[in-house]
Design a protein around this motif. Structure first.
Motif, short mmCIF file in Angstrom:
data_model
loop_
_atom_site.label_atom_id
_atom_site.label_comp_id
_atom_site.label_asym_id
_atom_site.label_seq_id
_atom_site.Cartn_x
_atom_site.Cartn_y
_atom_site.Cartn_z
N LYS A 292 -0.66 53.29 50.66
CA LYS A 292 -1.30 54.60 50.79
C LYS A 292 -1.84 54.86 52.20
O LYS A 292 -2.33 55.94 52.48
N ASP A 293 -1.75 53.89 53.07
CA ASP A 293 -2.35 54.06 54.40
C ASP A 293 -1.31 54.27 55.50
O ASP A 293 -1.64 54.22 56.67
N GLY B 203 2.87 62.15 42.02
CA GLY B 203 1.83 61.37 42.68
C GLY B 203 2.32 60.55 43.84
O GLY B 203 1.52 59.88 44.51
N VAL B 204 3.64 60.55 44.10
CA VAL B 204 4.18 59.80 45.25
C VAL B 204 4.11 60.72 46.46
O VAL B 204 4.89 61.66 46.59
N SER B 205 3.18 60.44 47.34
CA SER B 205 2.91 61.30 48.50
C SER B 205 3.86 61.00 49.65
O SER B 205 4.59 60.01 49.63
N LEU B 206 3.81 61.87 50.66
CA LEU B 206 4.60 61.63 51.87
C LEU B 206 4.24 60.28 52.49
O LEU B 206 5.12 59.55 52.94
N SER B 207 2.96 59.98 52.52
CA SER B 207 2.52 58.71 53.11
C SER B 207 3.04 57.51 52.31
O SER B 207 3.42 56.49 52.89
N ILE C 294 11.62 66.28 50.51
CA ILE C 294 11.47 64.93 49.96
C ILE C 294 10.25 64.81 49.05
O ILE C 294 10.22 63.94 48.17
N VAL C 295 9.26 65.68 49.21
CA VAL C 295 8.04 65.55 48.40
C VAL C 295 8.37 65.72 46.93
O VAL C 295 9.11 66.62 46.54
N GLY C 296 7.84 64.82 46.11
CA GLY C 296 8.06 64.88 44.67
C GLY C 296 9.35 64.27 44.18
O GLY C 296 9.55 64.10 42.98
#
Length: 498
Positions: A393-394, A254-258, A247-249
């Motif tokens: 982001k948190d 710049g869209v992170s897992l979190s 799923i990463v990317g």
């Protein structure tokens, strides 16, 4: 052979745009519709507005294609060509808050198929009519007409498709025309119907979806579960997402897992878990199985279990190898079961790159504990429908180790198992074999069956490139692999604990 169409992967083509627009409308339908039948019937006119076609020779054909695509997108089968079946036939049965599936998963939309030549050699305008005529000289059947100063012509009734003429032409003037879907299929499941259109043999198909992503006309599609999944949200079910390592990317740089977790929480999920934690368990278990069963010779070789197309390939084409498939739960199933232990009343949604996982979750022989399967492509449309942004982001998501996250790329599974053996069973020598793409997977299984791979751990990936090349991905394969490698390198923990 199977890499055909890979250059098209991840590009924002008109086929992808049309599919996304359709999925967005299906999501809107599930969330907002107050008159389902009327709203379903309106979608083909909304997406193919006006009287002039955008992609085909007529607006009527475009709408006919959209109607069948819409049915598949809502989990229904396409309608027969020779019977009067209403567009919304079966809608009442599929309008439920639980998984809905009727086989087959992959279907050819007849009105969309371009009737590509299944296997033909043709002389193009590049032909110079040269004096040597090497194409005619090498043809073993005399199928090429040789007229001095004129372009060569191939008699298709004599041609045996050997390709010698193409190889001999100094101008590369002979083209080999073959269906992109058939070329992408490593198991030869694509045939031809009486009208010259592509046809999928369900007895041969292993539902990898490579035919679907290789068709430049969007004539092959799988069935979606997004309509029923949204209904489950509306029914008040407690929904938990489990996300595949690939799923990463997939939703932008710049869209992170979190951030993805934050977006899923906005969508209404109770919580989000990494499927990579199930991969961690799988790597440990398969390492143990290799040491305890392959090393002492109890079984000649061990096949990894995580790729459903690979497992189905072994069962359909090499049944004598079935007992060599690892008994390890796939990462999807292992993660789903763990989440249901923590949240017994939960509904689990697997979000991944793979079409074949929809079948794995529906099988009856082994309980999957997965209630819905949706792809990254389908999730992207839902995010668009609900105007979900990636600004949280948190919402930390850190359930797994580097080796579990590495499952997403070809070689990652075997590499993870090898590292576990080296770490926890020092001194044990491990022999790794790796196959990606169904054609290579078939070769590997053939050699294993013949006793040529004894002592080996054999990783099979149905998609060339691994899970990052799955049929439900959003970005190009190389870019996706880099994103996975980056997350692997940045992982806080490298190995799972014994």
């Amino acid at each position: 052979m199977e890499e055909s169409g890979s250059t098209m992967r991840g590009l924002d083509t008109d086929v992808r745009k049309v599919r996304k627009d359709m999925f967005v409308e299906i999501a809107n339908l599930a969330y907002d519709s107050t008159n389902l039948i009327d709203d379903v019937e309106a979608i083909p006119f909304k997406l193919t507005a006006g009287e002039l076609p955008q992609y085909r020779e007529s607006i009527y054909r475009e709408r006919a294609i959209m109607r069948e695509s819409l049915r598949l997108g809502m989990g229904l089968s396409i309608r027969p060509e020779d019977k009067p079946v209403h567009l919304t036939a079966g809608l009442a049965e599929s309008n439920i808050a639980e998984k809905y599936y009727e086989p087959p998963l992959m279907q050819v939309i007849p009105s969309a198929c371009n009737e590509c030549e299944p296997n033909t050699y043709e002389v193009s305008d590049m032909c110079k009519g040269c004096t040597a005529h090497p194409c005619a000289v090498v043809c073993p059947k005399g199928a090429i007409t040789r007229i001095p100063g004129h372009k060569s012509v191939i008699d298709q009734t004599k041609c045996i498709k050997c390709g010698k003429c193409k190889a001999a032409c100094p101008y590369d003037a002979i083209s080999h025309k073959i269906r992109p879907c058939a070329e992408a299929c490593g198991v030869g499941a694509i045939g031809t119907d009486a009208q010259g259109r592509a046809r999928i043999d369900p007895e041969k198909c292993v539902s990898c979806g490579m035919c679907m992503v290789s068709c430049p006309f969007g004539a092959i599609a799988d069935k979606s579960q997004i309509f029923q999944m949204i209904r489950a949200f509306q029914a008040g079910k407690k929904m938990y997402a489990i996300v595949a390592p690939a799923i990463v990317g997939q939703f932008g740089k710049g869209v992170s897992l979190s951030m993805i977790k934050g977006a899923l929480l906005k969508l209404g999920f109770e919580d989000v878990y990494e499927v990579a934690m199930g991969a961690d368990e799988g790597a440990m278990h398969e390492a143990k199985q290799y040491v305890e069963e392959v090393v002492p010779g109890k079984i000649p070789f061990l096949l990894t279990s995580c790729c459903p197309s690979w497992a189905v390939l072994a069962k359909k084409y090499f049944p004598t190898t079935v007992d060599k498939i690892s008994n390890t739960l796939t990462p999807m199933v292992a993660t789903a079961r763990k989440v249901k232990e923590i949240h017994p009343d939960s509904s689990i949604v697997f979000i991944g790159p793979c079409a074949a996982k929809k079948l794995e979750a529906s099988r009856r022989t082994i309980r999957s504990d997965v209630d819905f399967v949706i792809t990254f492509e389908e999730l992207d449309a839902i995010f668009t429908s609900r105007k979900i942004t990636f600004d949280v982001k948190d919402a930390e998501l850190d359930d797994a180790t580097a080796i579990g996250r590495g499952y997403a790329v070809a070689g990652g599974v075997a590499g993870a198992i090898e590292k576990c053996i080296q770490e926890y069973y020092p001194g044990v020598e491990v022999h790794i074999e790796h196959a990606e793409g169904l054609a290579d997977c078939k070769k590997a299984l053939m050699l294993a069956k013949a006793g040529k791979k004894n002592g080996c751990l054999i990783e099979g990936m149905g998609c060339p490139g691994g899970c990052v090349a799955g049929a439900g991905t959003n970005i190009q394969i190389a870019a996706a692999a880099k994103e996975v490698q980056k997350v692997v390198a940045e992982s806080k923990k490298q190995m799972p604990e014994l």
